[in-house]
Design an enzyme around this catalytic site. Structure first.
Site, short mmCIF file in Angstrom:
data_model
loop_
_atom_site.label_atom_id
_atom_site.label_comp_id
_atom_site.label_asym_id
_atom_site.label_seq_id
_atom_site.Cartn_x
_atom_site.Cartn_y
_atom_site.Cartn_z
N HIS A 177 -38.95 -10.08 1.16
CA HIS A 177 -40.31 -9.55 1.30
C HIS A 177 -40.32 -8.24 2.11
O HIS A 177 -41.39 -7.70 2.39
CB HIS A 177 -41.17 -10.61 1.98
CG HIS A 177 -42.64 -10.43 1.81
ND1 HIS A 177 -43.51 -10.40 2.88
CD2 HIS A 177 -43.40 -10.25 0.71
CE1 HIS A 177 -44.74 -10.23 2.43
NE2 HIS A 177 -44.71 -10.13 1.12
N LYS A 179 -40.11 -4.36 3.50
CA LYS A 179 -40.56 -3.05 3.02
C LYS A 179 -40.04 -1.99 3.98
O LYS A 179 -40.38 -1.99 5.16
CB LYS A 179 -42.09 -2.95 2.97
CG LYS A 179 -42.74 -3.80 1.90
CD LYS A 179 -43.26 -5.09 2.44
CE LYS A 179 -44.05 -5.83 1.36
NZ LYS A 179 -44.44 -7.17 1.79
N ASP A 184 -32.77 10.55 5.04
CA ASP A 184 -31.76 11.33 5.77
C ASP A 184 -31.39 10.73 7.12
O ASP A 184 -30.96 11.45 8.04
CB ASP A 184 -32.24 12.78 5.95
CG ASP A 184 -32.02 13.61 4.69
OD1 ASP A 184 -31.31 13.14 3.78
OD2 ASP A 184 -32.56 14.73 4.61
N HIS A 426 -54.32 -6.93 3.45
CA HIS A 426 -52.88 -7.10 3.22
C HIS A 426 -52.05 -6.69 4.44
O HIS A 426 -50.84 -6.87 4.46
CB HIS A 426 -52.44 -6.29 1.99
CG HIS A 426 -51.10 -6.69 1.46
ND1 HIS A 426 -49.95 -5.99 1.73
CD2 HIS A 426 -50.72 -7.74 0.69
CE1 HIS A 426 -48.92 -6.58 1.14
NE2 HIS A 426 -49.37 -7.65 0.49
N LYS A 428 -50.29 -6.78 8.08
CA LYS A 428 -49.72 -7.83 8.92
C LYS A 428 -49.39 -7.22 10.28
O LYS A 428 -48.49 -6.40 10.39
CB LYS A 428 -48.43 -8.40 8.29
CG LYS A 428 -48.57 -8.86 6.82
CD LYS A 428 -48.09 -7.82 5.89
CE LYS A 428 -47.83 -8.31 4.47
NZ LYS A 428 -48.76 -9.16 3.84
N ASP A 433 -51.69 -8.43 24.62
CA ASP A 433 -52.11 -7.90 25.93
C ASP A 433 -52.40 -6.41 25.92
O ASP A 433 -52.25 -5.72 26.94
CB ASP A 433 -51.05 -8.20 27.00
CG ASP A 433 -50.97 -9.69 27.33
OD1 ASP A 433 -51.92 -10.42 27.00
OD2 ASP A 433 -49.95 -10.09 27.92
#
Length: 534
Positions: A177, A179, A184, A426, A428, A433
């Site tokens: 999952h 991403k 470079d 979508h 996450k 704190d």
């Protein structure tokens, strides 16, 4: 919605149905060991490396810029690909065969033609029907395309794939999952977005509210090492070893060129002059030769690719804490909280362990605020059914719950979803704190905890934390309902509250933006799916 059901419990339902319809079993053939390749370090010999080094105030610090807007997030990836001179390391759960996905693939192809080494790693779940497109890209010199945990047969459709791998379901149910996009060895993009129109607000239908971060500085070598861990894994195969084709290399390249040409793949619109946080497009920084970033300390973690075979650390057969997993580190940050924890997760199933963590920190009077999708907003309705089981307990603990509303997001000026039929969450992230920001690919659900692999960044910056809280507050005020127990209901009934214009308060007694038949269907399907697979 129906298509997305396949990604979770639908995998299980279809596989069980296939037992009655088909017979067959396919497993991955053995493969000769491949020589390992490694991420390239940043160098002042490249334009991106020179800019990154000139911008970094201290060698121990990493620079970040949040990208809540889809136009900025996609343009940043394209700018990095166009300006790369040595290497591009790209890792995604899903690259859709639409205008956005094909444009990125063509941009990677163009970089390879300039002599850039392109390593593209894709999870194989959502590549059904795309074999020729992927083979066409892989036929380009300097491009290597690999598939994580591939399906060895039945590649025309998802149902056929799971049918062919029926007796290997435990393996093919586990997906990558992650991403990540690195250019470079100097700059990167990480976060929650897959590659497709709906992740960058390019459709008139369903669009996602999501969050990425641009990265430069000290964290880049760590991200490169995490990429290499997957790239060189035995659970990854070159696409040519999985997919057969009678076409020649030249024919594949020509078909790729046609499939990604201007007739089918128009360029994306130019990004707005400024985003929600007031930043201009990253191209302006790159043109000026200096990055306007927030520089701070940070760490990055990714789950082991060996999760694909269910392997976890153990001693004498007893499971050990996986201290490098994303979930473990998020939970540890929550446990260390002293004042407040804010969580954003489109798919939220805390489970018994998650509830216990909430109880633990609530006993210290730590405030918990959670934003997730409503039933109408989610693209995973069966996940929402499991989440609903935990709503009363979370409210009893004193957690503040907010659910995204499709109606409210469409009306919001600042969320920018005008002309969109459905706005879905979508992103996450978590803020601890007001000091530590987590952003990555991990949802707070069993699939992210045990089945999928994830990546996550922990950014120690009050400024970054405050920016994220600002975005979340806009979401709460303009796009979500707050949940509470109805008065005099004895905690038996939940209400949805929103503060509208002119101080008007709306109170709902049913799931927002839903109808009777949708809720009834959900109740009928809920018992069919084990929570552990959601």
């Amino acid at each position: 919605m129906a298509r997305r059901l396949l990604s979770r419990c639908g995998q299980w339902v279809f596989a069980m149905a296939a037992v009655l319809l088909f017979a067959g079993c396919a497993t991955l053939p053995d493969e000769a060991p491949r020589p390992a390749t490694r991420a390239m370090a940043a160098s002042a010999d490249t334009a991106l490396g020179k800019i990154a080094q000139a911008s970094q105030p201290d060698p121990d610090l990493s620079g970040f810029r949040l990208m809540p807007g889809g136009d900025f997030a996609f343009d940043t990836r394209i700018q990095l690909a166009r300006r790369a001179q040595r290497t591009l390391d790209v890792q995604y759960y899903q690259i859709e065969n639409d205008e956005t996905g094909r444009y990125l693939l063509r941009t990677l192809r163009d970089a390879a033609r300039r002599g850039v080494r392109v390593r593209l790693l894709m999870d194989d779940l959502y590549t059904s029907g795309e074999d020729e497109l992927l083979l066409g890209l892989a036929a380009t010199p300097n491009v290597e395309l690999r598939l994580f945990n591939p399906f060895p047969a039945g590649r025309g459709s998802l149902l056929r794939r799971f049918t062919a791998s029926l007796f290997d379901f435990s393996r093919v149910n586990r997906r990558m999952h992650n991403k990540l996009f690195i250019a470079d060895g100097a700059m990167a993009v990480a976060g929650g977005r897959n590659i497709g129109n709906q992740y960058f607000r390019r459709t008139a239908g369903e669009n996602f509210l999501d969050l990425d971060t641009f990265v430069a500085g000290a964290l880049i070598p760590r991200l490169g090492a995490l990429f290499d861990q997957y790239w060189n894994s035995v659970y990854v195969r070159p696409v040519q070893s999985v997919v057969a084709s009678a076409l020649t290399r030249d024919e594949l390249q020509k078909r790729f060129d046609t499939a990604t040409g201007p007739d089918t793949t128009p360029p994306p619109p130019r990004p707005a002059p400024n985003d929600l946080l007031g930043y201009s497009p990253i191209a302006e920084d790159l043109d000026a030769g200096k990055l306007d970033l927030i520089w701070t300390l940070a760490e990055a973690y990714a789950d082991s690719p060996e999760r694909v075979i269910g392997k976890t650390a153990s001693y004498g057969g007893v499971p050990l804490l996986d201290v490098d997993s994303v979930r473990y580190n998020v939970v540890e940050q929550m446990r260390r909280a002293r004042s407040e924890v804010t969580i954003v997760s489109p798919y939220l199933i805390p489970g018994k362990a998650g509830l216990e963590v909430m109880r633990e920190i609530r006993r210290r009077n730590v405030r918990i605020s959670i934003v997730t999708n409503s039933f109408a907003a989610t693209d995973e309705p069966l996940v929402h059914t499991a989440y609903r089981r935990y709503r009363p307990e979370m409210l009893e603990l004193g957690a503040e719950l907010y659910e995204l509303s499709t109606t409210r997001t469409r009306r919001s000026v600042r969320l920018g979803l005008f002309g969109t039929s459905v706005g879905r969450l979508h992103a996450k992230s978590a803020v601890i704190d007001r000091q530590v920001l987590f952003v990555g690919s991990m949802n707070f659900d069993p699939r992210s905890e045990t089945h999928n692999t994830e990546i996550g960044l922990f950014i120690r910056s009050p400024e970054m934390a405050q920016q994220t809280l600002k975005l979340i507050e806009v979401l709460k005020q303009q796009g979500a309902y707050r949940l509470r127990f109805a008065k005099d209901s004895g905690n038996a009934r939940i209400e949805w509250i929103s503060e509208e214009e002119a101080g008007r308060t709306t109170v709902l007694n049913e799931e927002p933006d839903s109808d009777f038949w949708g809720r009834t269907m959900l109740e009928m399907l809920a018992p069919l799916t084990p929570e552990s697979l959601l």
